[in-house]
Design an enzyme around this catalytic site. Structure first.
Site, mmCIF file in Angstrom:
data_model
loop_
_atom_site.group_PDB
_atom_site.id
_atom_site.type_symbol
_atom_site.label_atom_id
_atom_site.label_comp_id
_atom_site.label_asym_id
_atom_site.label_seq_id
_atom_site.Cartn_x
_atom_site.Cartn_y
_atom_site.Cartn_z
ATOM 1 N N ASP A 178 0.828 -1.201 0.000
ATOM 2 C CA ASP A 178 0.000 0.000 0.000
ATOM 3 C C ASP A 178 0.870 1.261 0.000
ATOM 4 O OD1 ASP A 178 0.900 -0.232 2.603
ATOM 5 O OD2 ASP A 178 -1.088 -0.319 3.522
ATOM 6 N N SER A 179 2.193 1.057 0.061
ATOM 7 C CA SER A 179 3.143 2.165 -0.085
ATOM 8 C C SER A 179 3.027 2.825 -1.450
ATOM 9 C CB SER A 179 4.572 1.658 0.121
ATOM 10 O OG SER A 179 4.828 0.512 -0.673
ATOM 11 N N ASP A 198 -0.790 -6.376 0.076
ATOM 12 C CA ASP A 198 -1.159 -5.690 1.314
ATOM 13 C C ASP A 198 -2.680 -5.552 1.422
ATOM 14 O OD1 ASP A 198 1.014 -5.135 2.923
ATOM 15 O OD2 ASP A 198 1.471 -3.229 1.957
ATOM 16 N N LYS A 237 -1.141 -9.660 3.230
ATOM 17 C CA LYS A 237 -0.394 -9.220 4.408
ATOM 18 C C LYS A 237 -1.248 -8.283 5.240
ATOM 19 C CE LYS A 237 3.119 -6.212 4.127
ATOM 20 N NZ LYS A 237 2.688 -5.097 5.019
ATOM 21 N N GLU A 247 -1.223 -5.936 9.031
ATOM 22 C CA GLU A 247 -0.389 -5.361 10.078
ATOM 23 C C GLU A 247 -0.983 -5.630 11.453
ATOM 24 O OE1 GLU A 247 0.337 -1.222 9.458
ATOM 25 O OE2 GLU A 247 1.087 -1.492 7.410
ATOM 26 N N GLU A 281 9.293 -4.481 10.879
ATOM 27 C CA GLU A 281 9.714 -3.178 10.360
ATOM 28 C C GLU A 281 10.125 -2.230 11.478
ATOM 29 O OE1 GLU A 281 8.154 0.487 7.474
ATOM 30 O OE2 GLU A 281 6.907 -1.301 7.758
#
Length: 262
Positions: free
Chosen positions: A43-44, A82, A111, A113, A180
């Protein structure tokens, strides 16, 4: 390079480090596939290419579009997508969105978080046929809640909490984990505490692999360069010079010459 499976990825634990890199389109995915074990559709993309200050604006529709593009460019590479902010707030929502990813793209995994608090969601997804990559430590989707990007693992309490997070995500069924923005020695302890591969980003080299955002490592993104990023080329300057040369040749009519006309 033969495409990885979840089984072959697991076998890399404690062995040859895994190479992961972000990709958002077919063009760059095709370029990366010879070297990357895993491509992450992050999503970056909304920061690097959308010009946004954080990742929170990414949507499921965007992620599905970019995942399909990446999979077309690198059909023989393992692809993780993501799950964007707000798409896994509860089990029902998370499963519905993960099913969308699996139905509408060839992605191999998703993925999400979060640590121990997200373990029930991971279990819910994995028990319903969704392969999950975890993500602990600095959580980009929590940047506003935490008041910025803050390095984790600075105290023994934080270190033990990260180990607990990793073990909870592993127990819930995740096959791999991203860590991270964590102190290197702590990240190494986390990697040793679980049997699944731990991929670092800003977490030292005592883990089972590395991931970087490609526009960072290629020097294409100029506004900010994180401390942990090594730039393997000055991409921005190279592109600027090439475009400037093209512009000059157009203006002085040296392009196109006889070699580039019908």
């Amino acid at each position: 390079m033969k495409k990885h499976t979840i089984g072959s990825i697991r076998k890399r634990k404690g062995a040859q480090p895994l190479v992961m890199i972000t990709a958002y389109d077919a063009l760059f995915a095709r370029l990366f596939q010879e070297s990357a074990d895993i491509l992450l559709v992050g999503d970056s993309l909304n920061m690097s290419f959308g010009g946004n200050p954080d990742t929170l604006s990414a949507t499921m529709d965007q992620m599905i579009y970019h995942t399909n593009a990446v999979c077309k460019g690198a059909s023989d590479t393992f692809v993780i997508t993501d799950m964007p902010f707000g798409t896994y707030t509860d089990g029902v929502t998370a499963l519905a969105n993960a099913i969308r990813v699996f139905r509408e793209t060839p992605a191999d995994a998703v993925k999400i978080e979060g640590g121990s608090d997200k373990a029930p969601l991971v279990r819910h997804l994995t028990s319903n046929g969704i392969a999950v990559c975890g993500h602990i430590g600095l959580l980009p989707q929590a940047v506003r809640a935490e008041g910025g990007y803050k390095v984790k693992g600075k105290s023994e309490e934080e270190a033990l909490s990260l180990i607990e997070d990793a073990q909870a995500i592993e127990k819930a069924g995740a096959f791999i984990l991203v860590i991270e923005g964590v102190k290197a020695d702590v990240a190494t302890r986390v990697a040793k505490s679980v049997a699944i591969p731990v991929i670092g980003i800003g977490a030292g080299n005592g883990v089972d692999g590395q991931v970087l955002v490609f526009s960072d490592m290629l020097g294409l993104y100029e506004p900010f360069v994180p401390k942990f990023v090594k730039q393997y080329m000055n991409g921005a300057q190279t592109v600027k010079e090439a475009v400037a040369e093209y512009a000059q040749e157009v203006q002085n009519r040296s392009f196109p010459d006889e070699n580039y006309v019908y």
